[in-house]
Design a protein around this motif. Sequence first.
Motif, PDB file in Angstrom:
ATOM      1  N   TRP A 305       0.825  -1.196   0.000  1.00 27.52           N
ATOM      2  CA  TRP A 305       0.000   0.000   0.000  1.00 27.52           C
ATOM      3  C   TRP A 305       0.868   1.259   0.000  1.00 27.52           C
ATOM      4  CZ3 TRP A 305      -4.874  -1.272  -0.794  1.00 27.52           C
ATOM      5  CH2 TRP A 305      -5.336  -2.510  -0.337  1.00 27.52           C
ATOM      6  N   ALA A 306       0.341   2.316  -0.613  1.00 30.19           N
ATOM      7  CA  ALA A 306       1.029   3.607  -0.616  1.00 30.19           C
ATOM      8  C   ALA A 306       0.019   4.713  -0.360  1.00 30.19           C
ATOM      9  CB  ALA A 306       1.725   3.842  -1.957  1.00 30.19           C
ATOM     10  N   VAL A 307       0.355   5.614   0.560  1.00 31.85           N
ATOM     11  CA  VAL A 307      -0.488   6.773   0.866  1.00 31.85           C
ATOM     12  C   VAL A 307       0.396   8.008   0.773  1.00 31.85           C
ATOM     13  CG1 VAL A 307      -1.980   7.892   2.563  1.00 31.85           C
ATOM     14  CG2 VAL A 307      -1.877   5.383   2.466  1.00 31.85           C
ATOM     15  N   SER A 308       0.030   8.932  -0.104  1.00 32.96           N
ATOM     16  CA  SER A 308       0.834  10.160  -0.203  1.00 32.96           C
ATOM     17  C   SER A 308       0.571  11.030   1.021  1.00 32.96           C
ATOM     18  CB  SER A 308       0.520  10.923  -1.488  1.00 32.96           C
ATOM     19  OG  SER A 308      -0.823  11.361  -1.524  1.00 32.96           O
ATOM     20  N   CYS A 309       1.638  11.620   1.543  1.00 27.26           N
ATOM     21  CA  CYS A 309       1.562  12.427   2.769  1.00 27.26           C
ATOM     22  C   CYS A 309       2.264  13.758   2.516  1.00 27.26           C
ATOM     23  CB  CYS A 309       2.210  11.689   3.934  1.00 27.26           C
ATOM     24  SG  CYS A 309       1.449  10.085   4.293  1.00 27.26           S
ATOM     25  N   PRO A 310       1.579  14.717   1.884  1.00 30.16           N
ATOM     26  CA  PRO A 310       2.240  15.971   1.514  1.00 30.16           C
ATOM     27  C   PRO A 310       2.787  16.746   2.703  1.00 30.16           C
ATOM     28  CG  PRO A 310      -0.148  16.087   1.182  1.00 30.16           C
ATOM     29  CD  PRO A 310       0.175  14.658   1.440  1.00 30.16           C
ATOM     30  N   ARG A 311       2.160  16.617   3.870  1.00 23.22           N
ATOM     31  CA  ARG A 311       2.657  17.349   5.038  1.00 23.22           C
ATOM     32  C   ARG A 311       3.925  16.730   5.602  1.00 23.22           C
ATOM     33  NH1 ARG A 311      -3.258  18.512   7.944  1.00 23.22           N
ATOM     34  NH2 ARG A 311      -4.135  19.622   6.145  1.00 23.22           N
ATOM     35  N   ALA A 316       3.896   7.263   2.513  1.00 26.67           N
ATOM     36  CA  ALA A 316       3.876   6.211   3.530  1.00 26.67           C
ATOM     37  C   ALA A 316       3.604   4.885   2.843  1.00 26.67           C
ATOM     38  CB  ALA A 316       2.804   6.507   4.568  1.00 26.67           C
ATOM     39  N   THR A 317       4.449   3.883   3.095  1.00 24.83           N
ATOM     40  CA  THR A 317       4.309   2.587   2.440  1.00 24.83           C
ATOM     41  C   THR A 317       4.139   1.478   3.471  1.00 24.83           C
ATOM     42  OG1 THR A 317       6.711   2.248   2.303  1.00 24.83           O
ATOM     43  CG2 THR A 317       5.640   3.330   0.430  1.00 24.83           C
ATOM     44  N   PHE A 318       3.282   0.518   3.128  1.00 29.27           N
ATOM     45  CA  PHE A 318       2.959  -0.605   3.995  1.00 29.27           C
ATOM     46  C   PHE A 318       2.922  -1.869   3.141  1.00 29.27           C
ATOM     47  CE2 PHE A 318       0.912   3.234   5.428  1.00 29.27           C
ATOM     48  CZ  PHE A 318       1.008   3.247   6.808  1.00 29.27           C
ATOM     49  N   SER A 319       3.157  -3.012   3.752  1.00 28.71           N
ATOM     50  CA  SER A 319       2.966  -4.267   3.043  1.00 28.71           C
ATOM     51  C   SER A 319       1.467  -4.476   2.823  1.00 28.71           C
ATOM     52  CB  SER A 319       3.534  -5.435   3.846  1.00 28.71           C
ATOM     53  OG  SER A 319       2.706  -5.719   4.963  1.00 28.71           O
ATOM     54  N   LEU A 320       1.112  -5.425   1.959  1.00 36.01           N
ATOM     55  CA  LEU A 320      -0.301  -5.695   1.722  1.00 36.01           C
ATOM     56  C   LEU A 320      -0.987  -6.240   2.967  1.00 36.01           C
ATOM     57  CD1 LEU A 320      -0.164  -7.191  -1.891  1.00 36.01           C
ATOM     58  CD2 LEU A 320      -1.036  -4.942  -1.197  1.00 36.01           C
ATOM     59  N   GLN A 321      -0.217  -6.762   3.916  1.00 33.95           N
ATOM     60  CA  GLN A 321      -0.783  -7.237   5.179  1.00 33.95           C
ATOM     61  C   GLN A 321      -0.889  -6.111   6.220  1.00 33.95           C
ATOM     62  OE1 GLN A 321       1.854  -8.943   3.550  1.00 33.95           O
ATOM     63  NE2 GLN A 321       0.185 -10.074   2.550  1.00 33.95           N
ATOM     64  N   ALA A 333       4.662  15.403  -1.892  1.00 33.97           N
ATOM     65  CA  ALA A 333       4.109  14.223  -2.566  1.00 33.97           C
ATOM     66  C   ALA A 333       2.591  14.311  -2.598  1.00 33.97           C
ATOM     67  CB  ALA A 333       4.548  12.963  -1.817  1.00 33.97           C
ATOM     68  N   CYS A 334       2.010  14.031  -3.754  1.00 30.17           N
ATOM     69  CA  CYS A 334       0.553  14.150  -3.845  1.00 30.17           C
ATOM     70  C   CYS A 334      -0.050  13.039  -4.698  1.00 30.17           C
ATOM     71  CB  CYS A 334       0.184  15.538  -4.356  1.00 30.17           C
ATOM     72  SG  CYS A 334      -1.353  16.144  -3.643  1.00 30.17           S
ATOM     73  N   PRO A 335      -0.151  13.165  -6.048  1.00 27.76           N
ATOM     74  CA  PRO A 335      -0.869  12.138  -6.804  1.00 27.76           C
ATOM     75  C   PRO A 335      -0.094  10.839  -6.930  1.00 27.76           C
ATOM     76  CG  PRO A 335       0.007  13.791  -8.300  1.00 27.76           C
ATOM     77  CD  PRO A 335       0.284  14.273  -6.914  1.00 27.76           C
ATOM     78  N   LEU A 336      -0.840   9.730  -6.931  1.00 23.33           N
ATOM     79  CA  LEU A 336      -0.284   8.392  -7.087  1.00 23.33           C
ATOM     80  C   LEU A 336      -1.037   7.656  -8.182  1.00 23.33           C
ATOM     81  CD1 LEU A 336      -0.118   7.276  -3.323  1.00 23.33           C
ATOM     82  CD2 LEU A 336       1.702   8.370  -4.661  1.00 23.33           C
ATOM     83  N   ALA A 337      -0.341   6.812  -8.935  1.00 25.96           N
ATOM     84  CA  ALA A 337      -0.964   5.963  -9.947  1.00 25.96           C
ATOM     85  C   ALA A 337      -0.118   4.713 -10.101  1.00 25.96           C
ATOM     86  CB  ALA A 337      -1.091   6.699 -11.281  1.00 25.96           C
ATOM     87  N   VAL A 338      -0.719   3.662 -10.662  1.00 29.01           N
ATOM     88  CA  VAL A 338      -0.023   2.392 -10.848  1.00 29.01           C
ATOM     89  C   VAL A 338       0.037   2.068 -12.328  1.00 29.01           C
ATOM     90  CG1 VAL A 338       0.010  -0.063 -10.299  1.00 29.01           C
ATOM     91  CG2 VAL A 338      -0.801   1.584  -8.596  1.00 29.01           C
ATOM     92  N   GLN A 339       1.251   1.806 -12.825  1.00 28.24           N
ATOM     93  CA  GLN A 339       1.485   1.442 -14.220  1.00 28.24           C
ATOM     94  C   GLN A 339       2.305   0.168 -14.252  1.00 28.24           C
ATOM     95  OE1 GLN A 339       0.950   1.916 -17.289  1.00 28.24           O
ATOM     96  NE2 GLN A 339       2.791   1.667 -18.507  1.00 28.24           N
ATOM     97  N   GLY A 340       1.724  -0.902 -14.782  1.00 22.07           N
ATOM     98  CA  GLY A 340       2.453  -2.155 -14.873  1.00 22.07           C
ATOM     99  C   GLY A 340       2.951  -2.680 -13.547  1.00 22.07           C
ATOM    100  N   GLY A 341       2.178  -2.453 -12.495  1.00 29.42           N
ATOM    101  CA  GLY A 341       2.574  -2.915 -11.166  1.00 29.42           C
ATOM    102  C   GLY A 341       3.528  -2.000 -10.442  1.00 29.42           C
ATOM    103  N   ALA A 342       3.956  -0.899 -11.073  1.00 33.43           N
ATOM    104  CA  ALA A 342       4.891   0.049 -10.452  1.00 33.43           C
ATOM    105  C   ALA A 342       4.156   1.320 -10.037  1.00 33.43           C
ATOM    106  CB  ALA A 342       6.019   0.395 -11.413  1.00 33.43           C
TER     107      ALA A 342
END
Length: 392
Positions: A305-311, A316-321, A333-342
């Motif tokens: 998981w990824a959550v952008s934290c502009p402040r 912030a990154t977490f495992s899928l668990q 940091a603000c917008p997030l997108a996934v391309q080909g698993g990245a």
Amino acid sequence: MTDLLHRRHVLALLGGLGACVLAPGAVFAKPGDRVHLAAAWERQGSFHIGVLSTQEGAGQALQVHASLEVPTRAHGLCVLPDGSVLATARRPGDWLVRWQPDKDSEPQWLWQDGERSFNGHVLASADGQRLYTTETDAETGASLIVARDAHTLVKTAEWPTHGIDAHELLWDTQGGKSKGQGSAAPTLIVANGGVPTAPETGRVKRDLGTMDSSLVRLDARTGRLLGQWRLQDPRLSLRHLAWSPDGTTLGIALQAEHDDAAAKDAAPVLALFDGTALRVVAAPQAIAQGIHGYGGSMAATPAGWAVSCPRAHGIATFSLQGEWQGLVPLPEACPLAVQGGALWAAGLGASLQSAQAAAPLRHPHGRGLQDVRLDNHWVLAQKIGMKSAPSA
């Protein structure tokens, strides 16, 4: 009403000035040569939506492929199967636009009449024929899902979200039937942010002691409520949503609304939903204090998981668990997108490709993005990628 007329006057001026701009000297390129992302941004007091592009690999500049000036700050975007881009104004918003960046046709605008406001997000059906927006009734404060014809933008149905401050909505990958609802109908998941506001004061929060944030599942044909879930802490607002790669778990970005600054700074920014229950996922205390309880965009890749934290100027990154993995540094940091698993993430002055990797690939922002502040969301727009961008 005066403000609404002013905005429409601004829009008319923008149209007269040819605010829809394709990159000069664009030439045809093979599909897949570049990565294209629909995005929203602010530059020196003016607001834009557009398509940004770059080639994969470190050092490749992120550039403006096409842009459209809009009257106010945009928020959520959606790309339809025909390549057209939908964007809505940031809440409480009064406009929605459908724009085809690779064609010369005029943008198609929809304006609210003052009795409703857009809540910043729009979702399309798989075939691109229907749109669903989160909206708020100005008189009652109740939120609704409004279904619209994608071509005419005319409303065809509306249903309550059983809450207030509805924000992002997604298609439910699990569906009502798989959870024993006895229906094979497509279902929607909606995040009710639960933050009370008033029409006369716009985004100003009030009566936070009455917050009621929830996650709801709705039948997408009838609007019937199929389930509703809440966190134990009523001061955590559920905002943005993303499914895990296997579609079994929903990640929700949180924004804390506690009165006490220490409680707010210690608040989590991620919750997980397994189809039956919600649970929060905490970051280490020392890290959480720098995040200040504010999660922006939400994304998931096979890495987690990824959550952008502009402040906190990072992701912030977490495992899928749900285990904490780290804060990836990226100014604003603000917008997030996934391309080909990245994971692709945008910040101030540069963006990252494979942002969750040990060594993310950095894309400097080109000439057209200097002094630009990218907004909360961007989405892949590969169907638009028929023309190349200008030099950096």
